[in-house]
Scaffold this motif. Structure first.
Motif, short mmCIF file in Angstrom:
data_model
loop_
_atom_site.label_atom_id
_atom_site.label_comp_id
_atom_site.label_asym_id
_atom_site.label_seq_id
_atom_site.Cartn_x
_atom_site.Cartn_y
_atom_site.Cartn_z
N THR A 159 24.84 -10.72 20.38
CA THR A 159 23.98 -11.90 20.48
C THR A 159 24.17 -12.74 21.73
O THR A 159 23.40 -13.65 21.99
CB THR A 159 24.23 -12.82 19.28
OG1 THR A 159 25.58 -13.32 19.35
CG2 THR A 159 24.02 -12.09 17.96
N GLY A 160 25.24 -12.45 22.49
CA GLY A 160 25.58 -13.37 23.57
C GLY A 160 26.19 -14.63 22.98
O GLY A 160 26.44 -14.73 21.78
N LYS A 195 20.25 -18.97 34.93
CA LYS A 195 19.80 -18.69 33.57
C LYS A 195 20.94 -18.16 32.70
O LYS A 195 21.83 -17.45 33.17
CB LYS A 195 18.65 -17.68 33.59
CG LYS A 195 17.37 -18.23 34.21
CD LYS A 195 16.27 -17.19 34.18
CE LYS A 195 14.98 -17.76 34.76
NZ LYS A 195 13.88 -16.75 34.75
N VAL A 196 20.87 -18.51 31.41
CA VAL A 196 21.85 -18.04 30.42
C VAL A 196 21.09 -17.65 29.16
O VAL A 196 20.23 -18.39 28.68
CB VAL A 196 22.87 -19.15 30.07
CG1 VAL A 196 23.94 -18.60 29.14
CG2 VAL A 196 23.50 -19.73 31.33
N GLY A 197 21.41 -16.48 28.62
CA GLY A 197 20.84 -16.04 27.35
C GLY A 197 21.74 -16.50 26.21
O GLY A 197 22.95 -16.28 26.25
N LEU A 198 21.15 -17.13 25.19
CA LEU A 198 21.93 -17.76 24.13
C LEU A 198 21.30 -17.47 22.76
O LEU A 198 20.10 -17.21 22.66
CB LEU A 198 21.99 -19.27 24.34
CG LEU A 198 22.62 -19.75 25.66
CD1 LEU A 198 22.05 -21.10 26.07
CD2 LEU A 198 24.13 -19.83 25.52
N VAL A 229 16.38 -17.84 26.50
CA VAL A 229 17.01 -17.92 27.82
C VAL A 229 16.67 -19.29 28.39
O VAL A 229 15.51 -19.71 28.38
CB VAL A 229 16.51 -16.81 28.76
CG1 VAL A 229 17.10 -17.00 30.15
CG2 VAL A 229 16.87 -15.44 28.21
N THR A 230 17.69 -20.00 28.85
CA THR A 230 17.47 -21.33 29.41
C THR A 230 18.45 -21.56 30.55
O THR A 230 19.11 -20.62 31.01
CB THR A 230 17.62 -22.41 28.31
OG1 THR A 230 17.23 -23.68 28.84
CG2 THR A 230 19.03 -22.48 27.78
N THR A 231 18.56 -22.78 31.02
CA THR A 231 19.52 -23.13 32.07
C THR A 231 20.30 -24.37 31.64
O THR A 231 19.82 -25.17 30.82
CB THR A 231 18.81 -23.45 33.41
OG1 THR A 231 18.06 -24.67 33.26
CG2 THR A 231 17.89 -22.31 33.83
N GLY A 284 25.82 -14.56 34.88
CA GLY A 284 24.66 -13.75 34.48
C GLY A 284 24.94 -12.66 33.48
O GLY A 284 24.06 -11.83 33.21
N GLY A 285 26.12 -12.67 32.86
CA GLY A 285 26.48 -11.60 31.93
C GLY A 285 25.85 -11.70 30.55
O GLY A 285 26.32 -11.07 29.60
N THR A 286 24.75 -12.48 30.45
CA THR A 286 24.02 -12.60 29.18
C THR A 286 22.56 -12.22 29.34
O THR A 286 21.78 -12.36 28.40
CB THR A 286 24.08 -14.05 28.66
OG1 THR A 286 23.40 -14.89 29.61
CG2 THR A 286 25.52 -14.53 28.50
#
Length: 319
Positions: A159-160, A195-198, A229-231, A284-286
């Motif tokens: 899921t990240g 950006k980060v995936g959450l 994905v957001t920041t 960026g690992g998500t």
């Protein structure tokens, strides 16, 4: 291999940090998943006053409670009897115990499908992942599965980072970033535009349920899924919107994050893993070109929006 929906489900680690979200989603699912849902827990947990309301709520929805010792193979074998699907929600400190759980599942006559506790950061994101210290136990579990688990099919729900935890600014680890509602202050890693995936913690449960509902698409697979994905800057803007005020903002450079990360590991500081994970996320690992949400029947509209999680944080409704 079973391709029909699971019939009898056993959940291990149900009352833990992410376990309670996964378990609640499974026992509350409509239409119901499986004919029988059992929760394996220790006698201490089963009798803990702090856990009574949670366990009662699940029993009221038809789940049964099995007590035993996670490290007692006879207790596990007994719990596995008649079970076709096992969901592990074990926390980081006991992940290694899954190797024995998987061994016993492979030897059993009944277990056909196993979900290891892989919720969280992708431990095989790229070539560098194998060297990351927080990944090592999960990597050993995957290696055991590849080498020794042949009959039982495993599904990894990757899921990240959990958005609910990502928001938290830890006082003793501020350089790792986060948001503090009380002081209206944020510490942002990098520029804040990366950006980060959450995934929200309730959505982790929703994603596991979706994987259970789609065995043809999920069995034996590594599912890379997420809520959004957001920041960091977009999160800050949402906090400012909901609190009606501008926040104080500090920044941590990626270089500084790496520096403090090394210091924490060298000092055997328990926050070291947090720094490594935050660095992975910031780098960026998500992020994926495409997630697997859709193959298990979920669209962006099915997932919680950023505003809902920020609202919980603003209202003091933590995880």
């Amino acid at each position: 291999m079973i391709t029909q929906l699971p019939s009898k489900i056993l959940i291990i680690g149900a009352t833990g940090g992410i376990g309670k979200y996964i378990t609640n989603a499974i026992v509350s699912a409509e239409p119901r998943i499986g004919r029988q849902i059992s929760i394996f827990t220790s006698q201490a947990t089963a009798t803990s006053p702090a856990k009574q309301d949670l366990l009662f709520s699940w029993k009221s929805k038809g789940a049964s409670i099995i007590t035993g010792d996670l490290n007692n193979s006879d207790d596990i074998k007994k719990a596995y009897s008649g079970v076709d699907t096992v969901i592990s929600c074990l926390g980081r400190n006991v992940l290694a115990s899954q190797i024995e759980l998987l061994k016993l599942a492979e030897e059993s006559n009944d277990v056909q499908w196993f979900f290891p506790s892989e919720y969280g950061t992708d431990i095989e994101y790229d070539a560098s992942s194998k060297d990351e210290k927080p990944h090592q136990t999960k990597l050993r579990v995957r290696e055991f599965i590849r080498e020794h688990v042949k009959r039982v099919k495993c599904t990894y729900v990757v899921t990240g980072p959990y958005l609910d935890m990502y928001l938290t600014l830890i006082p003793t680890g501020e350089d790792a970033g986060g948001y503090d509602v009380k002081s209206k202050r944020a510490v942002i890693v990098g520029s804040g535009d990366e950006k980060v995936g959450l995934t929200t913690m309730p959505d982790v449960g929703k994603l596991v349920v979706a994987a259970l509902r789609h065995p043809d698409a999920s069995m034996g697979k590594v599912l890379k899924v997420q809520s959004l994905v957001t920041t960091p800057n977009a999160i800050l803007e949402e906090f400012e919107r909901q609190t009606g005020t501008k926040w104080t903002v500090d920044h941590t450079t990626n270089e500084k994050l790496r520096e403090v990360e090394k210091e924490k590991w060298d000092a055997n500081n328990p926050l070291a893993a947090l720094y490594t994970l935050r660095r992975i996320w910031a780098e960026g690992g998500t992020l994926y070109e495409k997630t697997d949400n859709e193959i298990i029947g979920l669209t962006p509209g099915d997932m919680e929006p950023l505003s809902a999680v920020v609202k919980r944080a603003v209202n003091g409704e933590g995880y």
